[in-house]
Design an enzyme around this catalytic site. Structure first.
Site, PDB file in Angstrom:
ATOM      1  N   HIS B 167     -55.878 -11.242 -10.458  1.00 56.40           N
ATOM      2  CA  HIS B 167     -54.999 -10.734  -9.414  1.00 56.40           C
ATOM      3  C   HIS B 167     -53.889 -11.748  -9.230  1.00 56.40           C
ATOM      4  O   HIS B 167     -54.151 -12.910  -8.953  1.00 56.40           O
ATOM      5  CB  HIS B 167     -55.766 -10.550  -8.099  1.00 56.40           C
ATOM      6  CG  HIS B 167     -54.911 -10.012  -7.006  1.00 56.40           C
ATOM      7  ND1 HIS B 167     -54.859  -8.685  -6.678  1.00 56.40           N
ATOM      8  CD2 HIS B 167     -54.047 -10.630  -6.175  1.00 56.40           C
ATOM      9  CE1 HIS B 167     -54.005  -8.503  -5.691  1.00 56.40           C
ATOM     10  NE2 HIS B 167     -53.498  -9.676  -5.368  1.00 56.40           N
ATOM     11  N   CYS B 168     -52.674 -11.325  -9.440  1.00 55.69           N
ATOM     12  CA  CYS B 168     -51.548 -12.258  -9.385  1.00 55.69           C
ATOM     13  C   CYS B 168     -50.786 -12.097  -8.082  1.00 55.69           C
ATOM     14  O   CYS B 168     -50.140 -11.061  -7.874  1.00 55.69           O
ATOM     15  CB  CYS B 168     -50.610 -12.004 -10.563  1.00 55.69           C
ATOM     16  SG  CYS B 168     -49.282 -13.217 -10.660  1.00 55.69           S
TER      17      CYS B 168
END
Lengths: 161, 407
Positions: B167-168
């Site tokens: 998850h960025c």
């Protein structure tokens, strides 16, 4: 031997004169990796409803279509490189190969439902509606003859492995 | 208090569980926390604006006009990749509907047999053999599915994502099967853009210093130096990230697998998805087919809303009309709470299963609706057409909906 207490012949009649008895879910076959394939194992709940070769034919054909959509080859590389060169803006106006094959699959399932499955009181749901995880097969019974069909008796067990 | 069940059409994204935000009527899908994404946008746009404003005129005249042109093209490519990564569906797997969940539970119980009372049942794992390697598929208790290989559940977005990478927060979205290549191209092009801007910053300073002296140059163009500093620091992190992902792609691994050490080689486990050839691995990840979203965010679905009968008495005569039209389809039910859109309802399979299955068999998400409705904020639903199965009491429906909007 397959008994036929139902009388509907098409999808419209199915809606009006049948009630849902059970649902069977065909799982994905991951033995080849993450590519989309479904198990061709014939569920026991359908034994009295449809001939095994017909059913296996449908599933095998679906597997062939999905393999075609995900095939890694010249055409997919070309599509990828061309799209990258246009910063993927081309996807706003062009349909990808995968989407074209998915439409073909949708039409195929519709046709199979009309010709083969609805007359037998079954309905196949397009796997894309279930996140490409399962092929859902709904088993219907004629409203007038509840309990007389063998389809409902198999709810207690599951397909044994 | 008794109520009447009304039905209307909503877009499917309004009923999706999970912690995503949707914009543009379901066309855009992001995580809930978007603050860092706005920072990314600000840094990129800010740095490039300063470069175009202060350095490009000098460079275009004294060196070549191709320099700013190439910078603009690169800038647009970076922005396109960033927006594509942030706004697209990373490959979210929809949760199992109740019948599927029950079916899987029955299979699990059949496999486990009888567990003695007081003992914990065994963990829910399915073993699959892929390319000669045993891979364990874990069961997700939130989504009620056995996760496909390489899928993982993102706790921030509360979704299972296929080929989950990470998850960025910088892009404000998960990176998964569908948007990994855009993410990689974003980091790659951003590296090039940062190096390009940094290099020409230095060239610009050098050229000016040669002409007018270093100190005077610093005085003439003070605005660019803070951002040059930003450039310098982000350069190392972005280039490092690009290098790391290039390494992962060549091995056909995800960040998630790398962190967990799934294919690290101990116990003789090897990556079953790798083609053992760097070129093939790169081609598969970067030039593979463009997978479509399985979420169908913009499809229409029926939403049951219970309207208290006391509210209906405001409009005399409507009560009877409603009962006659809808009574046969949806019998009177006790109301619990009015159905608030975007709230996590346990399931959306309220309409009869047979009807929904048949409706799906006949057609999948219909063509975009033709009529124009006034744009409403996301929290209030936009009713569209009268559902085909209801009897055509359009006057009753329209006045109820108008009253609903007014409330």
């Amino acid at each position: 031997e397959i008994s036929a207490p139902w009388t509907f012949h098409n999808l419209q009649e199915l809606r009006h004169s049948a009630s849902l008895a059970n649902k069977v879910f065909l799982q994905r076959d991951y033995s080849d990796g993450t590519t989309c394939r479904f198990q061709t194992k014939f569920p026991s709940e359908l034994e009295s409803r449809i001939e095994r070769p017909l059913f296996e034919d449908t599933v095998k054909r679906l597997n062939i279509y999905y393999a075609e959509a995900e095939k890694m080859g010249g055409q997919s590389y070309l599509e990828g490189c061309l799209a990258c060169a246009t910063a993927y803006l081309i996807f706003l106006c062009m349909e990808t190969r995968y989407e074209k094959v998915l439409k073909k699959i949708g039409r195929y399932i519709q046709e199979q439902n009309e010709k083969i499955y609805a007359p037998r009181g079954l309905l196949i749901t397009d796997p894309i509606e279930r996140g490409m995880r399962v092929i859902e097969i709904s088993i219907y019974e004629d409203r007038g003859s509840s309990g007389s069909c063998s389809g409902s008796s198999s709810t207690s067990g599951s397909s044994a492995r | 208090m008794s109520a009447v069940m009304m039905t209307r059409k909503v877009r499917k994204w309004e009923k999706l569980p999970g912690k995503n935000t949707f914009c543009c009527d379901g066309r855009v899908m992001m995580a809930r926390q978007k603050g860092v994404f706005y920072l990314t946008l600000f840094l990129i746009v800010g740095t490039c604006s300063l470069f175009f404003a202060f350095e490009c005129p000098y460079l275009a005249i004294h060196l070549s006009p191709a320099i700013p042109v190439f910078a603009i093209l690169l800038f647009f490519f970076v922005m396109a990749m960033l927006l594509r990564t942030s706004f697209s569906d990373p490959g979210v797997l929809p949760r199992a509907l109740p019948e599927e969940a029950t079916f899987i539970e029955m299979e699990i119980e059949a496999t486990n047999g009888n567990v003695p009372a007081g003992q914990r049942p065994p963990p829910r794992i399915r073993n699959v053999q892929i390319n000669g390697q045993i891979v364990k598929l874990k069961y997700c208790y939130t989504c009620k599915i056995f996760r496909p290989p390489r899928a993982s559940h993102c706790s921030i977005c509360d979704n299972c994502v296929d080929r989950f990478d990470h998850h960025c927060p910088w892009v404000g979205n998960c990176v998964g099967k569908r948007n990994y290549r855009y993410f990689y191209l974003f980091t790659l092009s951003l590296s090039l853009l940062t190096i390009y801007i940094f290099t020409f910053n230095i060239v610009h300073v050098v050229m000016r210093s040669v002409n007018s002296g270093f100190v005077k140059t610093l005085q003439d163009t003070p605005g660019t130096y803070p951002f040059m500093l930003v450039c310098f620091f982000t350069l190392w992190s972005v280039v490092g990230l690009t290098g790391f992902h290039t390494y992962l792609i060549s091995l056909n691994q995800t960040t998630n697998e790398d962190i967990k050490g799934s294919w690290s080689g101990k116990n003789r486990v090897q990556n079953p998805y790798s083609h053992k050839n760097i070129i093939n691995n790169c081609c598969e990840v970067l030039c593979g087919p463009a997978y479509p979203s399985v979420l169908d965010r913009r499809g229409l679905m029926r939403d049951d809303l219970s309207v208290p009968t006391s509210a209906l008495s405001i409009v005399p005569g409507l009560c009877l009309q409603l009962e006659s039209s809808y009574g046969a389809m949806f019998p009177l039910q006790k109301t619990t709470a009015p159905l608030i859109p975007n709230e996590h309802t346990p399931d959306d399979a309220k309409p009869s299963m047979a009807d929904s299955a048949i409706a799906h068999a006949e057609k999948r998400s219909p063509s975009p609706r033709e009529e124009k409705l006034p744009t409403l904020p996301k929290s209030s639903p936009t009713p569209t057409k009268v559902p085909p199965l209801a009897s055509p009491e359009t006057d009753a429906e329209a006045s109820i909906i108008a009253k609903d909007k007014a409330l």
